[in-house]
Design an enzyme around this catalytic site. Structure first.
Site, short mmCIF file in Angstrom:
data_model
loop_
_atom_site.label_atom_id
_atom_site.label_comp_id
_atom_site.label_asym_id
_atom_site.label_seq_id
_atom_site.Cartn_x
_atom_site.Cartn_y
_atom_site.Cartn_z
CB SER A 1 0.86 -5.68 -5.99
OG SER A 1 2.25 -5.69 -5.60
CE1 TYR B 1 5.77 -0.18 -3.41
CE2 TYR B 1 5.03 -2.14 -4.86
CZ TYR B 1 4.74 -1.26 -3.80
OH TYR B 1 4.00 -1.58 -2.79
CB THR C 1 3.15 2.46 -4.70
OG1 THR C 1 1.52 1.94 -5.27
CG2 THR C 1 2.92 2.23 -3.18
CE LYS D 1 -2.28 1.92 -2.30
NZ LYS D 1 -1.22 1.80 -1.02
CG HIS E 1 1.37 1.12 1.88
ND1 HIS E 1 2.00 1.48 0.84
CD2 HIS E 1 1.29 -0.33 1.85
CE1 HIS E 1 2.17 0.31 0.08
NE2 HIS E 1 1.85 -0.78 0.64
#
Length: 408
Positions: free
Chosen positions: A107, A129, A155, A253, A277
């Site tokens: 992440s 992100y 994402t 995603k 999610h």
């Protein structure tokens, strides 16, 4: 207590006993009433198997490839933020994944820098992100590439829930003396968790080092989160831009709709993850496994299709692959293993999944995971959902009720 556990459910029970209340609450997470997080798991129970009574019983082969990475089984580590349930956090998870021959998703909001994670597992995908300006995004991409990331997980599907029926966890912005005193009763009530950190000589890290730009210090989780929420939402041209800038595969995603999947193909992604999610996003979104078959039909011949959400057993993995997923990503399951017993606990969870996959393949009389097809699964009427199907696309070949949503 024997450190080994036989199910993911037992790992969760041990994590709950070991972790301070707020830390465990952050793992449970979920959104609003929890309808989506519940359906992610419930949907798997609605699916059955159609086993053969006779057939080959040789050694089963679970190996597959995802975005060019060879995996020993169709399971990947889904990226989750700030894994402060254990001092080694994402590095422990990466080592466990490498030891079991699978890939790691890291992440942007992780507590460990990408350089350390890739060193522990070269098969690491970096989750990106859309945060800040394009120059900042490019810097994060360049850092991931320099570190050796083998792909991006883009994402775009997360929104913050401002209320949960069971109560939101209290998560501090940083751990200063005042904060530690405030949380001392919770921490002292979990002496084994505290002892793990004392032995490590560290305190839980609530920064996001992979969100650093340039030579600046790592921002706090909430500071980085605030920047992300304050960034204008990307459009499909921005998705296309990311794919063009990254020299390698990009997985998008959070796809739940056919029209979005088709646009993702046009934008140049190499794969999509059918995901809501983990129920942390828009509550009321159906379970990801319900949308999987139609999405696999729509784009599975052009790009790879993965599933993320609700996987707790090896049999869940087999059901997902039979319905069109190339592999699955797991989140809470490995975090509970990490909380229960560090790296060994994550390896334990992966071994549970591997054993369950093997057992299901044996019952279905399939020797290779890639031999699975929809005839191996019993799908009740009305289970499959076709969301956002353009009138020109259709979804021929599927039975069951349809839930139609107008194209965006």
């Amino acid at each position: 207590m024997n450190p080994w556990f036989e199910t993911v459910a037992e790992a969760q029970r041990r994590a709950k006993k070991r972790l301070p209340k707020s830390v465990y609450g952050a793992l449970i997470a979920g959104s609003e009433r929890g309808q989506t997080i519940e359906d992610n798991q419930k949907a798997f129970t609605e699916l059955g198997f159609a086993p053969h009574v006779a057939g080959p019983i040789g050694e089963r082969d679970q190996s597959t490839t995802v975005l060019g990475q060879q995996l020993s089984m169709p399971v990947l580590i889904s990226p989750t933020g700030v894994q402060a349930v254990h001092p080694d956090g994402e590095v422990a998870v990466a080592r466990a994944a490498a030891a079991r021959g699978i890939a790691m998703g890291l992440s942007s909001f992780a507590s460990k820098p990408i350089e350390e994670v890739v060193a522990a597992n070269p098969a690491t995908f970096f989750q990106l992100y859309w945060c800040g300006g394009k120059d900042e995004i490019l810097q994060r991409m360049a850092r991931a590439k320099a570190a050796g990331a083998v792909g991006l997980i883009l994402t775009l599907d997360w929104s913050f829930s401002h209320g949960r029926d069971w109560g939101s966890p209290v998560i501090p912005e940083k751990l200063d003396l005042r904060t530690m005193l405030k949380f001392a009763p919770q921490t002292l009530a979990r002496p084994r968790w505290l002892a793990t950190y004392v032995r490590s000589g560290r305190i839980p890290d609530l920064t996001a080092p992979n969100m650093t730009v340039g030579d600046g210090p790592a921002p706090g989780f909430f500071g980085a989160y605030g920047e992300w929420m304050g960034t204008s939402a990307p459009d499909w041209a921005d998705v296309r831009w990311v794919c063009a800038q990254w020299d390698g595969p990009v997985l998008l995603k959070g796809v739940m709709r056919v029209d979005d999947a088709l646009r993702a193909v046009d934008a140049g992604v190499a794969a999509i993850s059918v995901s809501n999610h983990g129920g942390n996003n828009l509550d009321g979104t159906p379970a990801a496994i319900r949308a999987l078959p139609v999405l696999a039909d729509a784009v599975g011949s052009q790009i790879e299709v993965l599933l993320d959400g609700g996987v707790r057993r090896g049999s869940d993995v087999v059901k997902a692959v039979a319905l069109g997923a190339r592999a699955v990503l797991i989140g809470r399951a490995y975090l509970w293993g990490l909380a229960a017993n560090g790296q060994a606990g994550v390896e334990n969870v992966l071994d549970i999944l591997r054993g369950g996959i093997d057992s299901a393949l044996l019952g279905l009389r399939k020797t290779r995971i890639t031999d699975l097809d929809r005839s191996d699964v019993v799908v009740p009427a009305g289970f499959e959902l076709a969301l956002g199907v353009p009138e020109t696309a259709g979804a021929a070949g599927h039975s069951g009720d349809r839930t139609e949503a107008a194209p965006a």
